[in-house]
Design a protein around this motif. Structure first.
Motif, short mmCIF file in Angstrom:
data_model
loop_
_atom_site.label_atom_id
_atom_site.label_comp_id
_atom_site.label_asym_id
_atom_site.label_seq_id
_atom_site.Cartn_x
_atom_site.Cartn_y
_atom_site.Cartn_z
N ASP A 46 0.88 -1.15 0.00
CA ASP A 46 0.00 0.00 0.00
C ASP A 46 0.93 1.21 0.00
OD1 ASP A 46 -2.75 0.38 -0.06
OD2 ASP A 46 -2.94 0.66 2.11
N HIS A 48 0.51 5.27 -0.27
CA HIS A 48 -0.40 6.41 -0.41
C HIS A 48 0.30 7.76 -0.28
CE1 HIS A 48 -3.80 3.75 -0.16
NE2 HIS A 48 -3.62 3.42 1.10
N SER A 54 -8.55 7.85 1.45
CA SER A 54 -8.94 6.79 2.39
C SER A 54 -8.56 7.12 3.83
CB SER A 54 -8.29 5.46 2.00
OG SER A 54 -6.91 5.45 2.33
N HIS A 87 -1.97 5.70 6.98
CA HIS A 87 -1.15 4.50 6.95
C HIS A 87 -0.38 4.42 5.64
CE1 HIS A 87 -4.87 3.36 4.87
NE2 HIS A 87 -4.12 2.55 4.17
N GLU A 126 -9.82 4.65 -3.38
CA GLU A 126 -9.33 3.55 -2.55
C GLU A 126 -8.81 2.43 -3.43
OE1 GLU A 126 -7.90 2.21 -0.07
OE2 GLU A 126 -9.47 2.44 1.46
ZN LIG Z 1 -4.50 1.89 2.22
#
Ligand SMILES: [Zn+2]
Length: 226
Positions: A46, A48, A54, A87, A126
């Motif tokens: 992931d 970001h 998100s 996150h 997302e």
């Molecule tokens: Zn994420």
């Protein structure tokens, strides 16, 4: 040809801002799996930007709230989606792969190839699946990579069973891969809902298997350095 896909074994999901309960217990077993005779090992991340949609912090609401999101392409279709603590922000320690996994990926022996796939970099949508965003608009390069290698079978492990592993497996099945999830090598954000999650896998044609069932696929053979 078979690929192991290790989903989001990243610091924030293990010990950090969005730690999945008991995630630490699957790390060493997953790393041992990399010794088997896979043709490819994929590790997903992931990844970001800080202003990702998100993140609850970008909506002035509490984490784990459900909000209505609009399809960024057509501006019409809507979906209810959970917003999360910040996150896996690009370049932060929380976005790093587990260090033991990272080290193992660096020393994989031929003929196994390793690849890291990032997802979630477009701020306005997302991504749970490592193949594409939740609106099925933006694809990562994973499908083409696997097809290019002649991979027909994928086995998924990692975090979390009810989000990124689930959505990745459903897409893999839809894209025509024989798709398996080693459930013992995953953990859920909401383990109390695993019954519902299991049903989502099964209705998408994904097989939930145990380690022993790898045997019948010829995938339990350690690679030897000779
Ligand atoms: Zn994420």
């Amino acid at each position: 040809m078979s690929a192991l896909i290790v989903v989001d074994l990243q610091e924030d999901f293990i010990n950090g801002s969005l730690a999945v309960k008991d995630a630490n217990s699957i790390i060493q077993p997953i790393i041992k799996l990399l010794d088997l005779n896979w043709d490819c090992v994929i590790a997903t991340k992931d990844w970001h930007p800080q202003n990702h949609t998100s993140f609850a912090s970008n909506h002035q609401v509490a984490p784990f709230t459900e909000l209505e999101f609009v399809n960024p392409d057509n501006g019409a279709e809507t979906k209810l989606q959970t917003v999360w603590p910040d996150h896996c922000v690009q370049g932060t320690d929380g976005a790093k792969l587990d260090p033991d996994l990272e080290e193992k990926l660096d020393i994989l022996l031929p003929p196994t190839t390793a690849k890291i796939v990032t997802k979630g970099s477009l701020k306005d949508r997302e991504y749970y699946s490592c193949f594409r965003d939740c609106w099925k608009l933006d694809n990562t390069d994973l499908k083409d990579y696997l097809k290019g290698k002649g991979v027909t079978r994928v086995v998924l492990v990692g975090l979390a069973y009810d989000y990124c592993v689930l959505n990745s497996a459903v897409d893999a099945s839809e894209f025509g891969f024989y798709t398996y999830v080693l459930k013992d090598y995953t953990r859920s954000v909401y383990p109390e809902k695993d019954g519902e999650t299991d049903a989502k896998y099964k209705s998408s044609g994904v097989k939930l298997i145990s380690f022993d069932e790898l045997h019948s696929m010829g995938l339990d053979v350690p690679i030897t350095n000779c």
